[in-house]
Write a protein that holds these residues in place. Structure first.
Motif, mmCIF file in Angstrom:
data_model
loop_
_atom_site.group_PDB
_atom_site.id
_atom_site.type_symbol
_atom_site.label_atom_id
_atom_site.label_comp_id
_atom_site.label_asym_id
_atom_site.label_seq_id
_atom_site.Cartn_x
_atom_site.Cartn_y
_atom_site.Cartn_z
ATOM 1 N N ASN A 14 0.841 -1.196 0.000
ATOM 2 C CA ASN A 14 0.000 0.000 0.000
ATOM 3 C C ASN A 14 0.881 1.253 0.000
ATOM 4 N N GLN A 43 0.610 3.904 1.468
ATOM 5 C CA GLN A 43 0.695 4.507 2.792
ATOM 6 C C GLN A 43 1.556 3.671 3.746
ATOM 7 N N HIS A 44 2.182 2.636 3.265
ATOM 8 C CA HIS A 44 3.030 1.785 4.092
ATOM 9 C C HIS A 44 4.183 2.612 4.676
ATOM 10 N N TRP A 45 4.543 2.322 5.926
ATOM 11 C CA TRP A 45 5.582 3.104 6.607
ATOM 12 C C TRP A 45 6.927 3.052 5.873
ATOM 13 N N LYS A 53 7.417 2.915 2.664
ATOM 14 C CA LYS A 53 7.328 3.825 1.518
ATOM 15 C C LYS A 53 7.373 5.281 1.981
ATOM 16 N N LYS A 54 6.568 5.616 2.983
ATOM 17 C CA LYS A 54 6.462 7.011 3.424
ATOM 18 C C LYS A 54 7.714 7.501 4.139
ATOM 19 N N TRP A 73 3.706 1.087 -6.082
ATOM 20 C CA TRP A 73 3.052 1.094 -4.772
ATOM 21 C C TRP A 73 1.664 1.701 -4.962
ATOM 22 N N SER A 127 -2.785 1.311 -4.360
ATOM 23 C CA SER A 127 -3.922 0.726 -3.661
ATOM 24 C C SER A 127 -4.900 0.176 -4.683
ATOM 25 N N LYS A 149 -8.321 3.398 1.226
ATOM 26 C CA LYS A 149 -7.534 3.916 2.353
ATOM 27 C C LYS A 149 -6.729 2.824 3.046
ATOM 28 N N THR A 150 -7.337 1.659 3.222
ATOM 29 C CA THR A 150 -6.664 0.590 3.952
ATOM 30 C C THR A 150 -5.936 -0.394 3.050
#
Length: 413
Positions: A165, A167-169, A171-172, A223, A225, A378-379
């Motif tokens: 995803n 929003q994965h830590w 990646k961010k 990456w 969703s 989102k998830t």
């Protein structure tokens, strides 16, 4: 033979970066089978030699510098790193009682990042570097501990990962971190970057990978969703067949999603001798007690024999009841994305069929659910609505086609 014969252009880019640039993190991310781990395995060896040299330069000399080799599990590290290095270079790793080994005068300490238990192997140590395989699967707290342990002179961390995803830590916080002080270099891989894969293999992978998120991640290395319908390749005209057209079946099995307030569902599947899977029966109902489902299961056993019932582990008392009734109930592997991908791949390759008379009945919810089963952007997971039949399908197909000894209960949704 030149170096261009041994590495793809993308791998050479990573190697040059490893040698020439001043980095703290070097992360290869992207498509499956793109060559990320292969080049990182070689950089791992380069890093061990560099660590040995740095340790020799210390005053006093450090006799046994330590380095962390991390992966999701013992099995994944063995398959992805150690066995590959053994096959390529003939290494015969000698493990001590703690599963560590020495190479090039450096002690390599293995730790497993799939659970918080991975902290135990490295807590308190001073590491001169780390190699984290399958980094996006790592428990974040274990990953941060690995980072903090790498405090030896010139310590660096290499990693590889498939996309997750956005929003994965990982990646961010790391891949997207462009702060020069962080000294993070990330390199993106696509499947087409691996020039050592045959054109036929790549074409087959592209043709057989489900549309949407799975294609974007597995082939393009993005990456992303999921958006919209999960089973985008489902085509009622191609998938529905008459009961009389079902061929000889090699094995039967069932999937069970318990329910009461929401619907429960028991599905019966059959696999033929040519790699095709058929949905043969659907039993979906609401507000029914376990006695009802026991009767349903016993009827299925009468028709198909002693088959596996792959069950949702959220209701272990119901699983126990099935077992007490001499029904072969087993805990399903509830891995969400892997399970969905397994089903979606069958659909994409036209290896999945549904008996028309089953899903066209008034009691069936299959067609309603398959068209409304959608991603939560989102998830990155399925929306928990109208998913009872879809869950039972995933439990059965994904679990039946794995090694039964590796199936465990719990987890998932």
């Amino acid at each position: 033979m030149g170096i261009e014969d041994l590495y793809s252009p993308k791998q050479l880019e990573v190697l040059r970066t490893a040698v020439r640039e001043n980095w703290r993190f070097l992360i290869g991310h992207g498509a499956k089978r793109a060559g990320k781990t292969a080049v990182n395995n070689d950089i791992f060896l380069m890093e061990l030699r560099r660590v040995r040299k740095l340790a020799d330069q210390q005053t006093p000399k450090v006799e046994t510098p330590m380095y962390i080799l991390a992966g999701y599990s013992s099995k994944s590290l063995q398959n992805n790193v150690l066995q590959e290095l053994s096959n390529k270079y003939g290494f015969d790793f000698k493990f001590d009682k703690h599963n560590s080994f020495e190479l090039f005068g450096v002690k390599v300490v293995q730790t497993f990042t799939g659970t918080i238990g991975g902290l135990g192997a490295i807590r308190g140590m001073t590491a001169w570097g780390a190699y984290v395989n399958e980094a996006s699967l790592a428990n974040q707290e274990v990953f941060e501990e690995i980072k903090d342990r790498c405090s030896g002179p010139g310590a660096r961390i290499i990693g590889d990962t498939n996309p997750d995803n956005p929003q994965h830590w990982l990646k961010k916080d790391y891949i997207d971190n462009t702060d020069p002080k962080a000294r993070i270099v990330s390199v993106h891989f696509r499947m087409d970057d691996n020039i050592f894969l045959s054109k036929e293999y790549i074409a087959d992978q592209k043709a057989g990978t489900p549309s949407g998120m799975f294609y974007d991640r597995s082939i393009e290395g993005l990456w992303v969703s999921g958006e919209g319908a999960i089973y985008k390749d489902f085509d009622e005209k191609q998938t529905l067949i008459n009961k009389d057209d079902v061929p000889d079946i090699k094995e039967y099995y069932a999937g069970v999603d318990w329910g009461y307030e929401h619907k429960g569902s028991v599905l019966v599947f059959g696999d033929d001798y040519f790699g095709n899977t058929y949905l043969l029966e659907e039993h979906t109902a609401q507000y029914e007690e376990i006695d009802y489902w026991v009767d349903i299961a016993k009827g299925i056993v009468d028709r198909y024999g002693d088959i596996n019932f792959w069950c949702d582990g959220a209701r272990p008392e119901h699983v126990a009841r099935f077992i007490n009734e001499d029904i072969t109930a087993m805990y399903a592997d509830k891995a969400v994305l892997s399970g969905i991908e397994a089903v979606a791949r069958l659909i994409k390759l036209h290896h999945f069929y549904v008996v028309r008379q089953t899903v066209k009945s008034d009691d069936s919810c299959y067609l309603e659910e398959v068209y409304n089963y959608a991603w939560d952007k989102k998830t990155g997971k399925p929306i928990k609505l109208m998913d009872d039949v879809m869950d039972a399908k995933r439990y059965a197909i994904y679990s039946q086609h794995q090694d039964y000894n590796e199936i465990e209960s719990g987890g998932g949704i």
